[in-house]
Each structure stands twice: as C-alpha cells, then as structure tokens.
Design a protein around this motif. Structure first.
Motif, PDB file in Angstrom:
ATOM      1  N   UNK A  64      -3.056  -6.797  -3.051  1.00  0.00           N
ATOM      2  CA  UNK A  64      -2.809  -5.685  -2.146  1.00  0.00           C
ATOM      3  C   UNK A  64      -2.292  -6.249  -0.824  1.00  0.00           C
ATOM      4  N   UNK A  65      -1.051  -5.925  -0.487  1.00  0.00           N
ATOM      5  CA  UNK A  65      -0.467  -6.422   0.754  1.00  0.00           C
ATOM      6  C   UNK A  65      -0.645  -5.437   1.895  1.00  0.00           C
ATOM      7  N   UNK A  66       0.114  -5.627   2.938  1.00  0.00           N
ATOM      8  CA  UNK A  66       0.152  -4.651   4.021  1.00  0.00           C
ATOM      9  C   UNK A  66       0.878  -3.403   3.524  1.00  0.00           C
ATOM     10  N   UNK A  67       0.729  -2.275   4.204  1.00  0.00           N
ATOM     11  CA  UNK A  67       1.464  -1.079   3.766  1.00  0.00           C
ATOM     12  C   UNK A  67       2.957  -1.338   3.604  1.00  0.00           C
ATOM     13  N   UNK A  68       3.549  -2.093   4.521  1.00  0.00           N
ATOM     14  CA  UNK A  68       4.982  -2.388   4.425  1.00  0.00           C
ATOM     15  C   UNK A  68       5.282  -3.226   3.188  1.00  0.00           C
ATOM     16  N   UNK A  69       4.467  -4.239   2.915  1.00  0.00           N
ATOM     17  CA  UNK A  69       4.681  -5.082   1.734  1.00  0.00           C
ATOM     18  C   UNK A  69       4.531  -4.266   0.451  1.00  0.00           C
ATOM     19  N   UNK A  70       3.564  -3.366   0.429  1.00  0.00           N
ATOM     20  CA  UNK A  70       3.359  -2.538  -0.758  1.00  0.00           C
ATOM     21  C   UNK A  70       4.537  -1.607  -1.010  1.00  0.00           C
ATOM     22  N   UNK A  71       5.128  -1.088   0.057  1.00  0.00           N
ATOM     23  CA  UNK A  71       6.308  -0.228  -0.086  1.00  0.00           C
ATOM     24  C   UNK A  71       7.500  -1.018  -0.629  1.00  0.00           C
ATOM     25  N   UNK A  72       7.663  -2.236  -0.164  1.00  0.00           N
ATOM     26  CA  UNK A  72       8.742  -3.088  -0.666  1.00  0.00           C
ATOM     27  C   UNK A  72       8.557  -3.361  -2.156  1.00  0.00           C
TER      28      UNK A  72
END
Length: 348
Positions: free
Chosen positions: A330-338
C-alpha cells in the motif's frame, strides 16, 4: 516448561563475551578501558564510544509503549537477527528440526538452511489458516521451533487466534509469532499472553509502521529465560549507537506513526475495492497488513508491464498457494492512483 532444557548443550555452558561496558556501568570522565579513539569522530556527532550492549534506554522507551518489561525485551539487528539467534541457541545442527507454514516469510527457511536445521513444511490450508492436524503430525521429539507469521506474509491475513493458542498450549518447544504487520491488523497482539505461555516468542519490527527499515531494528518479546539466552548468544554490540539514538527520537513521534497507520488502512480498503473491479484481477485477498495479495490473469506479464512503467510490485506467482498472484504494498494515495491507472490500461 523449563526453557533452559530446550537450549543446545553447548549454549548451556557458554560463557558470553564480557564487554568493557558490562564490566563498568557507572559514571566516569576518563574512559581508558575499551581501546576507543578518545579524540572523537570525523563527524558532526561523536560515535567513538561503544554503545550500550543491552540498549537499556531504548528498551525503557519501548516498554512504556508496548507495556513489556525491559527484562522481557530483546533488540536485534532487524527481526532477522532474532530469528537466526533462535536457531543458534535452541536447535542442534543436523539433529533438530523446526516447522514453517508456507506460504510464509522466507527467512525462516533460509535461517534453517544456514544453521543446518531441518525445516519441516506444513502448508497452510487453502484459506491460509493453520492445518492443526498436520502440524501435530509433523512434530517429534526433536522439533524445537514453530514459526507462525500473523498477519501472514505474503497472504496478508491474520491467523485465527484460537488456533495459535492451541499450538501454544500443546507444543513443548518455542512458538514464534511474527507480528511484523500487527500495527495494521484488527487482531490484537499476543503481547499480553506472554505471562501465560513460557514458550511464546513475539517478533515485531520498526521496519513497517514506524518507517525505519533502513535502521535495521527488530524486537523480540519473551519470558525472561528466553531473553537471557538470546542476550548470551548475540554479538556484544549488535545495535549501533546511531540506531539507538534515532529510534529513541522516533518513539517521541507516535502520533505521526498512528496517523500513517490510519491512512494506510484506509488506502488498503480503497485500493482493494478498486482492484476487484479491474478485468485483469481475478481475486483480491483480504488483508490485515500494509500490502494486498491479488490474483491476476497473467502474473508475469502484468509484473513486467508494471516494471516497464517504473512500478515495482512483488511477483509471488511461484510461491506455494499463491499461484498467479502479485503482492502489492500500500503506497501513498498518489502512488496507488498511478498503480491503478497502469493496471486499468492493461488488456486481460
């Protein structure tokens, strides 16, 4: 249960190395006992003196958070050091055996192989829970350790608590519960059970929720006889002073860590819901950790496609009971969106 009877014969008679800091613990202004460089260090901060071999200040700070007395706490160079020391202290090479429960954390088997100790594999059930009957069948008089990872890596699920208690109550060796991901779980830690089970060892770490993976600092909690044996076998100064200082500073920021945990758990749920809607995804396994195990149509093809876009996940498709699966942190919200955007663009 007498823990001392579990340790190797040569460890029973081992006289540990006595450090200069063991022999003198008081206050002084001139230290000429440890052959250190008295001029300091070529750095902004001096590290010329050997650190506390038992890390008492750090253990005291941990004790206030975990509720575990100092004498029941061991600190290692990552949890991997504690795992290795358990083999070295309690398992006779070429004679004893341990039980591991695939799919699980790979270092248990690696440490067994390094120490020439048989690792008996009892696969988890298809729902990733303990097969109590086969565990019982695998145990013999030379079985010294059973490793249970909960929440489990790489599957992400917590092991049913009553099943773990069954193993603890019936096994005459050490049961090691690896709680590296416990901060993200609904299930509570087994720490409060330490007084009930003399054969219980709990592993935790600063590498996950605390965000200190580069410092290599792991914790083991157990009954006093187990901790005394680990301290006897460990290298004299196994935790360096920089790590001790930085960990103490980090422990002052528990509110920040708790906030990151809340965000990560929320992102885990959001990402799980988004992934299951993708044509490429066949199954999203429930997780109590800071990662998700997903089954996809073509694991290797998906992995390579993500790598080509600079997104690195873990291919677990060749691991027992994880066929066709990728493990996604689980990454940061931005990483998860990418990540989601990249997966949506892939054709099943």
């Amino acid at each position: 249960m007498d823990i001392n009877n579990l340790q190797r014969e040569n460890i029973k008679n081992l006289k540990p190395y006595s450090t200069a800091r063991d022999e003198y613990k008081g206050q002084a202004s001139v230290f000429l006992d440890a052959n250190e460089n008295g001029y300091g260090s070529p750095l902004d901060v001096n590290f010329n003196r050997y650190p506390d071999p038992l890390q008492l200040d750090l253990k005291d700070a941990i004790s206030k958070i975990k509720g575990v007395p100092i004498e029941n706490t061991f600190l290692g160079n990552g949890s991997d050091e504690a795992i290795d020391l358990l083999f070295r202290a309690f398992c006779e090479p070429g004679k004893d055996n341990v039980i591991i429960l695939p799919p699980t954390y790979g270092m248990y088997e690696v440490s067994a192989n390094i120490n020439n100790v048989e690792a008996r594999k009892v696969n988890l059930l298809p729902n990733y829970q303990l097969d109590l009957e086969k565990i019982a069948e695998a145990i013999d008089e030379n079985t010294k350790l059973i490793f249970i990872c909960s929440p489990n890596n790489p599957t992400g699920n917590s092991i049913i608590r009553t099943d773990i208690e069954t193993v603890l109550a019936n096994f005459q060796g050490l049961v090691i519960i690896d709680e590296a991901y416990i901060n993200y779980a609904k299930q509570r830690t087994f720490i409060k059970e330490l007084t009930e089970y003399p054969n219980l060892v709990i592993l935790q770490t600063f590498s996950k929720a605390w965000g200190l993976a580069a410092l290599r600092l792991g914790m083991a909690f157990a009954a006093r006889p187990v901790i005394d044996i680990l301290n006897k076998v460990k290298p004299p100064y196994n935790i360096n002073q920089a790590t001790q200082d930085l960990a103490l500073k980090a422990l002052e920021n528990i509110a920040q860590v708790n906030e990151w945990i809340k965000i990560t758990v929320a992102e885990r749920e959001n990402l799980s819901e988004a992934l299951i809607d993708l044509p490429i995804v066949k199954k999203v396994h429930a997780s109590d950790a800071n990662f998700i195990l997903i089954e996809v149509i073509d694991a290797l093809k998906t992995y390579d496609a993500l790598v080509n876009q600079g997104i690195i996940v873990r291919d677990r498709s060749k691991v027992t009971l994880c066929e066709g699966c990728l493990r996604i942190t689980i990454g940061t919200p931005q990483e998860n969106e990418i990540l989601l955007a990249a997966l949506k663009a892939l054709n099943p």
